[in-house]
Design an enzyme around this catalytic site. Structure first.
Site, PDB file in Angstrom:
ATOM      1  N   CYS A 113       7.873  14.250 -26.494  1.00  0.00           N
ATOM      2  CA  CYS A 113       9.163  14.575 -25.884  1.00  0.00           C
ATOM      3  C   CYS A 113      10.332  13.849 -26.550  1.00  0.00           C
ATOM      4  CB  CYS A 113       9.123  14.263 -24.395  1.00  0.00           C
ATOM      5  SG  CYS A 113       7.664  14.928 -23.607  1.00  0.00           S
ATOM      6  N   HIS A 254      15.761  13.408 -21.733  1.00  0.00           N
ATOM      7  CA  HIS A 254      14.608  14.308 -21.687  1.00  0.00           C
ATOM      8  C   HIS A 254      14.411  14.727 -20.238  1.00  0.00           C
ATOM      9  CE1 HIS A 254      10.743  16.026 -21.794  1.00  0.00           C
ATOM     10  NE2 HIS A 254      10.094  14.969 -21.324  1.00  0.00           N
ATOM     11  N   ASN A 284       9.771  20.657 -17.511  1.00  0.00           N
ATOM     12  CA  ASN A 284       9.685  19.757 -18.656  1.00  0.00           C
ATOM     13  C   ASN A 284       9.232  20.567 -19.875  1.00  0.00           C
ATOM     14  OD1 ASN A 284       8.869  17.912 -20.589  1.00  0.00           O
ATOM     15  ND2 ASN A 284       7.883  16.529 -19.120  1.00  0.00           N
TER      16      ASN A 284
HETATM   17  O1  UT7 Z   1       7.412  14.501 -20.711  1.00  0.00           O
HETATM   18  C1  UT7 Z   1       6.303  13.764 -20.412  1.00  0.00           C
HETATM   19  C2  UT7 Z   1       6.648  12.771 -19.485  1.00  0.00           C
HETATM   20  N1  UT7 Z   1       6.009  12.953 -18.205  1.00  0.00           N
HETATM   21  C3  UT7 Z   1       6.625  12.480 -17.159  1.00  0.00           C
HETATM   22  O2  UT7 Z   1       7.732  12.030 -17.249  1.00  0.00           O
HETATM   23  C4  UT7 Z   1       5.911  12.457 -15.861  1.00  0.00           C
HETATM   24  C5  UT7 Z   1       6.202  11.165 -15.156  1.00  0.00           C
HETATM   25  N2  UT7 Z   1       5.598  11.110 -13.848  1.00  0.00           N
HETATM   26  C6  UT7 Z   1       6.061  11.811 -12.817  1.00  0.00           C
HETATM   27  O3  UT7 Z   1       7.045  12.517 -12.920  1.00  0.00           O
HETATM   28  C7  UT7 Z   1       5.373  11.628 -11.479  1.00  0.00           C
HETATM   29  O4  UT7 Z   1       4.406  10.622 -11.604  1.00  0.00           O
HETATM   30  C8  UT7 Z   1       4.710  12.931 -10.949  1.00  0.00           C
HETATM   31  C9  UT7 Z   1       5.781  13.926 -10.554  1.00  0.00           C
HETATM   32  C10 UT7 Z   1       3.823  13.523 -12.017  1.00  0.00           C
HETATM   33  C11 UT7 Z   1       3.881  12.620  -9.722  1.00  0.00           C
HETATM   34  O5  UT7 Z   1       4.665  11.954  -8.752  1.00  0.00           O
HETATM   35  P1  UT7 Z   1       4.085  10.657  -8.031  1.00  0.00           P
HETATM   36  O6  UT7 Z   1       5.084  10.194  -7.065  1.00  0.00           O
HETATM   37  O7  UT7 Z   1       3.707   9.686  -9.109  1.00  0.00           O
HETATM   38  O8  UT7 Z   1       2.862  11.256  -7.260  1.00  0.00           O
HETATM   39  P2  UT7 Z   1       1.348  10.791  -7.326  1.00  0.00           P
HETATM   40  O9  UT7 Z   1       0.779  11.087  -8.652  1.00  0.00           O
HETATM   41  O10 UT7 Z   1       1.286   9.387  -6.843  1.00  0.00           O
HETATM   42  O11 UT7 Z   1       0.681  11.728  -6.279  1.00  0.00           O
HETATM   43  C12 UT7 Z   1       0.947  11.613  -4.907  1.00  0.00           C
HETATM   44  C13 UT7 Z   1       0.070  12.586  -4.162  1.00  0.00           C
HETATM   45  C14 UT7 Z   1      -1.408  12.541  -4.574  1.00  0.00           C
HETATM   46  O12 UT7 Z   1      -2.172  12.737  -3.404  1.00  0.00           O
HETATM   47  P3  UT7 Z   1      -2.934  11.515  -2.704  1.00  0.00           P
HETATM   48  O13 UT7 Z   1      -3.871  10.996  -3.773  1.00  0.00           O
HETATM   49  O14 UT7 Z   1      -1.853  10.532  -2.358  1.00  0.00           O
HETATM   50  O15 UT7 Z   1      -3.599  12.156  -1.565  1.00  0.00           O
HETATM   51  C15 UT7 Z   1      -1.568  13.717  -5.480  1.00  0.00           C
HETATM   52  O16 UT7 Z   1      -2.882  14.225  -5.471  1.00  0.00           O
HETATM   53  O17 UT7 Z   1       0.502  13.918  -4.456  1.00  0.00           O
HETATM   54  C16 UT7 Z   1      -0.623  14.703  -4.859  1.00  0.00           C
HETATM   55  N3  UT7 Z   1      -0.184  15.712  -5.778  1.00  0.00           N
HETATM   56  C17 UT7 Z   1       0.287  16.906  -5.373  1.00  0.00           C
HETATM   57  N4  UT7 Z   1       0.450  17.441  -4.154  1.00  0.00           N
HETATM   58  C18 UT7 Z   1       0.981  18.676  -4.086  1.00  0.00           C
HETATM   59  C19 UT7 Z   1      -0.144  15.670  -7.133  1.00  0.00           C
HETATM   60  N5  UT7 Z   1       0.360  16.798  -7.616  1.00  0.00           N
HETATM   61  C20 UT7 Z   1       0.616  17.598  -6.548  1.00  0.00           C
HETATM   62  C21 UT7 Z   1       1.164  18.891  -6.416  1.00  0.00           C
HETATM   63  N6  UT7 Z   1       1.327  19.376  -5.158  1.00  0.00           N
HETATM   64  N7  UT7 Z   1       1.544  19.629  -7.468  1.00  0.00           N
END
Ligand code: UT7
Length: 327
Positions: A113, A254, A284
Site C-alpha cells: 500500500c 492510504h 482499501n
Molecule cells: O492496507 C493494508 C492495511 N490494512 C489495514 O490497515 C487493516 C488494519 N486493521 C484494521 O483496520 C482493523 O484491525 C480491522 C477493521 C481489520 C478489524 O477491526 P478490529 O477492531 O481490530 O476488530 P477485531 O479484529 O478485533 O475483531 C473484533 C470482532 C471479532 O470477533 P470476536 O473474536 O471478538 O468474537 C471478529 O471475529 O469482530 C469480528 N469480525 C467481524 N464481525 C463482523 C471480524 N470481521 C468481521 C466482520 N463482520 N466482517
C-alpha cells in the site's frame, strides 16, 4: 529544476459490491463494516480483467489530461501487489505494450500500500538523473483476485482500482516533489501476507489450501503499526520542511480505515478534515488508494497549482512512505 505533476487520472471498475451484498456471503453486517472501517462499497473487476486492464484505463485518462502521447513517456512504473503474472512479464510491461509507449522502459514496484509513494520518489530520482522527462507512475490493483471471499476478517476491506500520475521535468517556478520518507520494517513480514505462490512455497510443490493463496492479515498488528507510522511520518516531514499542518492543503493517507486516520489526527492535533478520505466508496485499494483519492480531489477542483499536499502510505512488508508535493 523541479519534478512536477503533469497530470492525474484514476479508474475503478463499474461493478459495485455493497456491505449488504457481503452480508449475504459471510457473517457480517453493514453496521459492523461501517463502524469498524468506514467502508460502504468497493469496486470489483470482472473475472476477465487483470490489473493491467484497470491500470490502462487510468493511464489513458492521465495521458489525455496531460496532453501527452504514449510515445513521449520515458518510463512506466506500476506499483502493485496483484500483478497480471507471477514473476514476469511485469504488469508495467503489459501496460507499455498495450498503450504503445514505444520509447518507455517499464517495471513493477512491490511495496504494497506504500507503492505509489515509493514510486513517486523513484521517478523523481530518474528524472533528476537527467535522462528522462516524462514518467507514468501508477498504483493499480485487482485485490479481488487475492481476497478470500470466505474470510469475513478481510473480505469486507478490499477493492479494485488504479491511480495514475504523470511526473515531468518542470521549471523552478512549477511544482515539485519536495521531500519523501521511504521506509520499511521487514520484521513485520507476517502481519500481511500471501503465504503460498512465491519461491518460499511454490505452487508447483503441493496443492495449496485456499486461504494460503489469498491475502491474510493480522488486523490489529497492522492497525497499531499504521497509527504509529502515520503519526511519525507526518511529524517528520512537516518538521524537516519547516511547515505546519495549516500550510498543507490536503493530507492524502492510504485509505485503509477511517479509525486509523482519526487516531493519527487526534494524536497530532490536526483537524480530521485536512485528511482526504474516499474509502467509503472504494474500500482499501492498496497501492491504488492514494491515486484514487488524489484524482477525486483534482476532479472536484479541490486543489490549485502551488498547493502543498502530503501523501502517506503504509502496508505489507511492512512498508511505509510519504511524499511532500508542491502541486
Ligand atoms: O492496507 C493494508 C492495511 N490494512 C489495514 O490497515 C487493516 C488494519 N486493521 C484494521 O483496520 C482493523 O484491525 C480491522 C477493521 C481489520 C478489524 O477491526 P478490529 O477492531 O481490530 O476488530 P477485531 O479484529 O478485533 O475483531 C473484533 C470482532 C471479532 O470477533 P470476536 O473474536 O471478538 O468474537 C471478529 O471475529 O469482530 C469480528 N469480525 C467481524 N464481525 C463482523 C471480524 N470481521 C468481521 C466482520 N463482520 N466482517
Amino acid at each position: 529544476m523541479g519534478v512536477k505533476i503533469l497530470s492525474i487520472g484514476a479508474w475503478a471498475p463499474e461493478k459495485i459490491l455493497t456491505n449488504d451484498d457481503l452480508s449475504k456471503m459471510v457473517d457480517t453486517s453493514d453496521e459492523w463494516i461501517v463502524s469498524k472501517t468506514g467502508i460502504k462499497t468497493r469496486h470489483i473487476a470482472d473475472e476477465n480483467s487483470a490489473t493491467s486492464d484497470i491500470a490502462i484505463e487510468a493511464a489513458k485518462i492521465a495521458l489525455e489530461r496531460g496532453n501527452l502521447k504514449a510515445e513521449e513517456l520515458d518510463m512506466i512504473i506500476v506499483a502493485t501487489t496483484t500483478p497480471d503474472f507471477q514473476g514476469f512479464p511485469s504488469t508495467a510491461c503489459v501496460v507499455q505494450g498495450k498503450i504503445g509507449a514505444v520509447n518507455a522502459g517499464a517495471f513493477d514496484l512491490v511495496a504494497a500500500c506504500s507503492g505509489l509513494a515509493y514510486a513517486i520518489e523513484v521517478a523523481k530520482g530518474l528524472i533528476n538523473n537527467g535522462k528522462m522527462k516524462n514518467i507514468l507512475v501508477m498504483g493499480a490493483e485487482k485485490l479481488s483476485s487475492i481476497v478470500n471471499w470466505e474470510d469475513r476478517n478481510t473480505c469486507c476491506l478490499f477493492g479494485d482500482g488504479a491511480g495514475a500520475i504523470i511526473l515531468s521535468k518542470g521549471t523552478d517556478s512549477e511544482g515539485d516533489i519536495i521531500d519523501s520518507i521511504i521506509k520499511a520494517d521487514g520484521t513485520g513480514e507476517d502481519a500481511l501476507k500471501v503465504k503460498v505462490g512465491g519461491s518460499r512455497h511454490p505452487l508447483t510443490n503441493t496443492l495449496p489450501e485456499k486461504a494460503d493463496i489469498c491475502l491474510s492479515m493480522d488486523g490489529q498488528a497492522v492497525y497499531n503499526f499504521a497509527v504509529r507510522v502515520n503519526t511519525e511520518m507526518l511529524t517528520e516531514i512537516l518538521e524537516r520542511n519547516n511547515l505546519k499542518a495549516e500550510d498543507v492543503k490536503w493530507i492524502i493517507p492510504h485509505q485503509a480505515n477511517y479509525r486509523i486516520i482519526k487516531a493519527a489526527a487526534k494524536r497530532l492535533k490536526i483537524d480530521e478534515e485536512k485528511f482526504y478520505m474516499n474509502l467509503a466508496d472504494y474500500g482499501n485499494t492498496s497501492s491504488a488508494s492514494i491515486g484514487l483519492a488524489l484524482n477525486e480531489i483534482y476532479e472536484k477542483g479541490l486543489i490549485s497549482r502551488g498547493d502543498y499536499i502530503i501523501t502517506m502510505g503504509f502496508g505489507g512488508g511492512l512498508t511505509y512512505a510519504a511524499n511532500l508535493i508542491k502541486y
